[in-house]
Design an enzyme around this catalytic site. Structure first.
Site, PDB file in Angstrom:
ATOM      1  N   ARG A  56       0.857  -1.190   0.000  1.00  0.00           N
ATOM      2  CA  ARG A  56       0.000   0.000   0.000  1.00  0.00           C
ATOM      3  C   ARG A  56       0.894   1.241   0.000  1.00  0.00           C
ATOM      4  O   ARG A  56       1.501   1.593   1.009  1.00  0.00           O
ATOM      5  CB  ARG A  56      -0.916  -0.010   1.223  1.00  0.00           C
ATOM      6  CG  ARG A  56      -2.032   1.039   1.164  1.00  0.00           C
ATOM      7  CD  ARG A  56      -2.907   0.962   2.396  1.00  0.00           C
ATOM      8  NE  ARG A  56      -3.619  -0.305   2.473  1.00  0.00           N
ATOM      9  CZ  ARG A  56      -4.785  -0.557   1.869  1.00  0.00           C
ATOM     10  NH1 ARG A  56      -5.359   0.375   1.149  1.00  0.00           N
ATOM     11  NH2 ARG A  56      -5.353  -1.734   1.998  1.00  0.00           N
ATOM     12  N   GLU A  72      -6.335  -8.335  -3.029  1.00  0.00           N
ATOM     13  CA  GLU A  72      -6.849  -7.700  -4.241  1.00  0.00           C
ATOM     14  C   GLU A  72      -5.723  -7.196  -5.139  1.00  0.00           C
ATOM     15  O   GLU A  72      -4.785  -6.546  -4.676  1.00  0.00           O
ATOM     16  CB  GLU A  72      -7.756  -6.530  -3.866  1.00  0.00           C
ATOM     17  CG  GLU A  72      -8.414  -5.860  -5.054  1.00  0.00           C
ATOM     18  CD  GLU A  72      -8.317  -4.344  -5.001  1.00  0.00           C
ATOM     19  OE1 GLU A  72      -8.142  -3.749  -6.071  1.00  0.00           O
ATOM     20  OE2 GLU A  72      -8.412  -3.767  -3.903  1.00  0.00           O
ATOM     21  N   SER A  79      -9.663  -4.496  -9.706  1.00  0.00           N
ATOM     22  CA  SER A  79     -11.111  -4.296  -9.596  1.00  0.00           C
ATOM     23  C   SER A  79     -11.628  -3.950 -10.980  1.00  0.00           C
ATOM     24  O   SER A  79     -11.058  -3.088 -11.660  1.00  0.00           O
ATOM     25  CB  SER A  79     -11.443  -3.157  -8.628  1.00  0.00           C
ATOM     26  OG  SER A  79     -11.207  -3.528  -7.295  1.00  0.00           O
ATOM     27  N   ARG A 101       1.653  -4.708  -7.016  1.00  0.00           N
ATOM     28  CA  ARG A 101       1.055  -5.880  -6.365  1.00  0.00           C
ATOM     29  C   ARG A 101       1.302  -7.143  -7.186  1.00  0.00           C
ATOM     30  O   ARG A 101       1.443  -8.231  -6.632  1.00  0.00           O
ATOM     31  CB  ARG A 101      -0.438  -5.648  -6.142  1.00  0.00           C
ATOM     32  CG  ARG A 101      -0.704  -4.581  -5.085  1.00  0.00           C
ATOM     33  CD  ARG A 101      -2.121  -4.611  -4.578  1.00  0.00           C
ATOM     34  NE  ARG A 101      -2.284  -3.687  -3.443  1.00  0.00           N
ATOM     35  CZ  ARG A 101      -3.283  -3.721  -2.582  1.00  0.00           C
ATOM     36  NH1 ARG A 101      -4.234  -4.631  -2.705  1.00  0.00           N
ATOM     37  NH2 ARG A 101      -3.347  -2.857  -1.581  1.00  0.00           N
TER      38      ARG A 101
END
Length: 430
Positions: free
Chosen positions: A277, A349, A352, A391
């Site tokens: 993050r 995640e 999206s 990520r």
């Protein structure tokens, strides 16, 4: 932005959609403002008609020498002029208040979106790949010996503060390779047009995709009023802002690799270790602009594009549909793809994929002209990560880690790594 006519026609359905998001009813306040605005407009039109009639009668009174009537009508014309100006100003104020209110209300969920309060109520719809069985305790990305050589959080903190990282050597090369790989797949195989757009945008551009006015604290504003994009969804979607496209030119499919900037407001204490993050990160984004009849099918198509990247990289993942309480502000329906991270022993995640219906198009005034004729209609917009590069890097190194601290790279990346197949425990490409 919501269609005020739809709210007028069925306020109960509008409030029911908000209730599914856990929000109180809003239709009464909206319709009260709308009624007051329309009353001002009607009164202004009536006053304008009275003024026009009086203006015609002024000449007739003068012609017949009726001085008293002439003066009365002339005063009435002046009075109506002031009344019209006042009513028009009131209508503008009420129209602005109505738009401001509508701008803060999220999109309504699609009927097939599961109800729920938060991420615990999301529903898994697909799972691909089997997590690898390690004969040692797998580490998180920043603990892997060969990877740690290329992650410099101390220098990043000196330069910028927390939630930044400096990538070097093999890790920097891997990061670049991932973005190039994703772009090649999306442009050469998935039919998307590559775009290299600005990362600084005007406030109206942020408004168009729903980042403003409600979520300004989540992004960074410059001293001259520009905004750093939190995702290239902002710049890609707004390509069609204010435009009327021909139906024959739909769909428009864009992809971009860009820097993204987020303040991470409200995330204090979450994912502080490593690079999961960050305030600054990179992402390959997908955006589609479609005919309303095709947007649901397009969302499934985009989902497949994102899932295909992970499958080529041999990363196990699962796909969930977000419940009503976990969806973003502008979405009607969202699918999250979660990559398996063995270092955390969980799925996280990585993409999206959302359909927004005409919600963003109304904010941007983006429409299309039907082939068979008729009035222009609002477009549908969709967006999805294809994928978050940082990520994805985490997923690649954690799934490819070896007991000695080296990392085996997926075959799909070998051509992008100059034929190298692994990162050694010393942080070198081999």
């Amino acid at each position: 932005m919501h269609d005020i006519r739809a709210i007028r026609d069925n306020p109960a359905a509008f409030d029911a959609g908000l209730a599914r998001r856990g929000l109180p009813p809003q239709s009464a306040d909206i319709l009260s403002l709308d009624e007051a605005r329309r009353a001002c407009i009607l009164a202004s039109e009536t006053a304008q008609a009275d003024r026009n009639t009086a203006s015609k009668d002024v000449g007739a009174a003068k012609a017949r020498g009726d001085a008293a009537e002439f003066e009365r009508l002339r005063a009435l014309v002046s009075e109506k002029k002031d009344e019209i100006a006042r009513l028009e100003d009131e209508a503008k104020d009420k129209d602005a208040a109505l738009r401001d209110l509508l701008a803060t209300i999220p999109n309504l969920p699609a009927e097939d979106v599961p109800d729920g309060a938060d991420e615990a109520d999301n529903v898994e719809i697909n799972r691909w790949g089997t997590p690898r069985a390690f004969d040692f305790q797998p580490r998180e990305h920043f603990e892997i010996k060969g990877v740690s050589h290329g992650l410099d959080f101390e220098t990043a903190a000196k330069l910028s503060g927390s939630r930044f990282v400096v990538l070097t050597g093999a890790v920097a090369r891997l990061h670049r390779a991932l973005s190039q790989f994703m772009l090649d797949i999306h442009t050469l195989e998935n039919g998307l047009t590559e775009v290299n757009g600005p990362v600084l945008v005007r406030p109206e551009t942020m408004f168009g995709t729903g980042q403003l006015p409600k979520f300004g604290e989540d992004s960074y504003e410059t001293t001259n009023g520009w905004w750093l994009i939190p995702t290239s969804e902002v710049s890609l979607t707004n390509i069609v802002a204010g435009e009327i496209l021909d139906e024959a030119d739909l769909p428009k499919r864009f992809t971009a690799h860009s820097l993204c900037f987020r303040s991470e407001a409200g995330s204090a204490g979450r994912d502080t270790a490593g690079m999961l993050r960050q305030h600054q990160f990179e992402k390959v984004e997908m955006v589609s602009i479609t005919h309303p009849d095709h947007s649901d099918a397009e969302q499934k198509r985009m989902l497949g594009c994102a899932e295909g990247i992970l499958e080529r990289l041999e990363i196990p993942y699962r796909t969930v549909v977000l419940c009503t309480g976990d969806m973003g502000f502008g979405a009607r329906r969202t699918y999250d793809i979660e990559a398996w991270l063995p270092g955390q022993d969980t799925y996280r995640e990585i993409s999206s994929v959302s359909t927004c219906g005409d919600f963003q198009a109304r904010r941007m005034n983006a429409r299309f002209r039907p082939t068979g004729g008729g009035k222009p209609e609002f477009l549908h917009t969709l967006n999805g990560s294809g994928l978050a590069v940082g990520r994805c890097l985490i997923a690649v190194v954690e799934n490819g880690q070896q007991a000695d601290g080296s990392v085996l790279l997926p075959k799909a990346l070998h051509p992008y790594m100059g034929g190298k197949t692994r990162i050694t425990p010393e942080g070198q490409l081999d």
